[in-house]
Design a protein around this motif. Structure first.
Motif: not given
Length: 298
Positions: A230-241, A257-273
């Motif tokens: 699972k990845v969490v990245v900033s919304d700069i143009p190169a990442n959005l592409e 916002e970043l802290s909240k997203k990381l918290g949700k990932i920790i609370e959710a089951p471990l993911q493989h994408v």
């Protein structure tokens, strides 16, 4: 000086085609052309946007970009963002090829002894992997982690940690400050690593985070994706592409916002994408670059 000597050596070797990478070396594209060689220039990103450069360096880098885009026979760009940039700035639309960066096949592995040394557990750490330079915004990641553990102290008891893999080529005020900030907040610093150590960290992380404000096309992110994490990245143009799901992005610089997203990932089951990595296959990329060489005519 290095580029000048390399071009002269290529001429002595009888090279028909010279491939110059990045806007700094591209400053000497006209010189290579004067020597009678055909030149391919790969634009890896507007390096003059990096925070570490002063006015003089930024000016020379901009000049290098101009020389490469105006005088190279063919230009390779690693993202549509860069393709649009050179079309807008220099009107360069002819003989411009979009060829992405590549990523190798993942080496899935465990390294229990190394994890014991670091004091971390499989699936219980957030991974930041990049150079310790200002535009990577790792200080935002450390601050987001700090907010996370302040709001939920049980995360520490449960063994959740932040791991920063990497270092800086040259120690400076930013890197020293980042390391101090990291140590004060219980962040694990690995230093420069490669091989089995790096592969094991990528294999077993809870998620990978890249909060940077500037990228060309981030190879570290592609590498993390190749491991299916699972990845969490900033919304700069190169990442959005790259085209990740909306929930994988946060507004660049927004630590809350970043802290909240990381918290949700920790609370959710471990993911493989299962990401689609077909665009970043080295064999395909090699064929595409070879095609550019073959297409050159004197």
């Amino acid at each position: 000086i290095h580029t000048f000597r390399a071009i002269n050596e290529a001429k002595k070797l009888g090279a028909d085609v010279l491939h110059i990478h990045a806007i700094g070396p591209a400053l000497l594209v006209p010189y290579a052309k004067l020597l009678g060689m055909m030149v391919v220039f790969t634009h890896h990103g507007p390096d003059y946007d990096r925070d570490k450069w002063g006015f003089a360096a930024k000016t020379i880098l901009k000049m290098g970009e101009r020389m490469g885009c105006m005088f190279a026979d063919d230009v390779i760009v690693i993202s549509n963002v860069i393709k649009n940039l050179i079309a807008r700035k220099y009107g360069r639309t002819k003989n411009v090829h979009l060829i992405y960066n590549g990523v190798s096949e993942p080496e899935i592995c465990d390294y229990p002894e190394y994890f014991k040394e670091l004091g971390i557990e499989k699936g219980k750490y957030i991974l930041g992997m990049c150079r310790f330079v200002p535009e990577k915004n790792l200080h935002h990641l450390v601050e987001a982690y700090r907010q996370l553990i302040v709001k939920n102290e049980k995360l520490i008891e449960q063994g959740y940690k932040l791991v920063l893999a990497g270092d800086t080529d040259f120690e400076d005020e930013y890197s020293l400050g980042l390391k101090q900030m990291a140590r004060e907040n219980g962040v694990v610093l690995t230093g420069f690593i490669k091989g089995r150590k790096l592969h094991s960290l990528l294999t077993n992380c809870r998620c990978y985070c890249l909060p940077s404000s500037h990228e060309g096309l981030p190879i570290a992110l592609l590498e993390a994706m190749s491991y299916g994490v699972k990845v969490v990245v900033s919304d700069i143009p190169a990442n959005l592409e790259i085209g990740l799901p909306k929930e994988d992005y946060f507004h660049c610089g927004n630590v809350d916002e970043l802290s909240k997203k990381l918290g949700k990932i920790i609370e959710a089951p471990l993911q493989h994408v299962d990401y689609d990595m077909s665009k970043y296959d080295w064999d395909q990329i090699a064929d595409e670059v070879g095609g550019v060489y073959q297409g050159l005519k004197k």
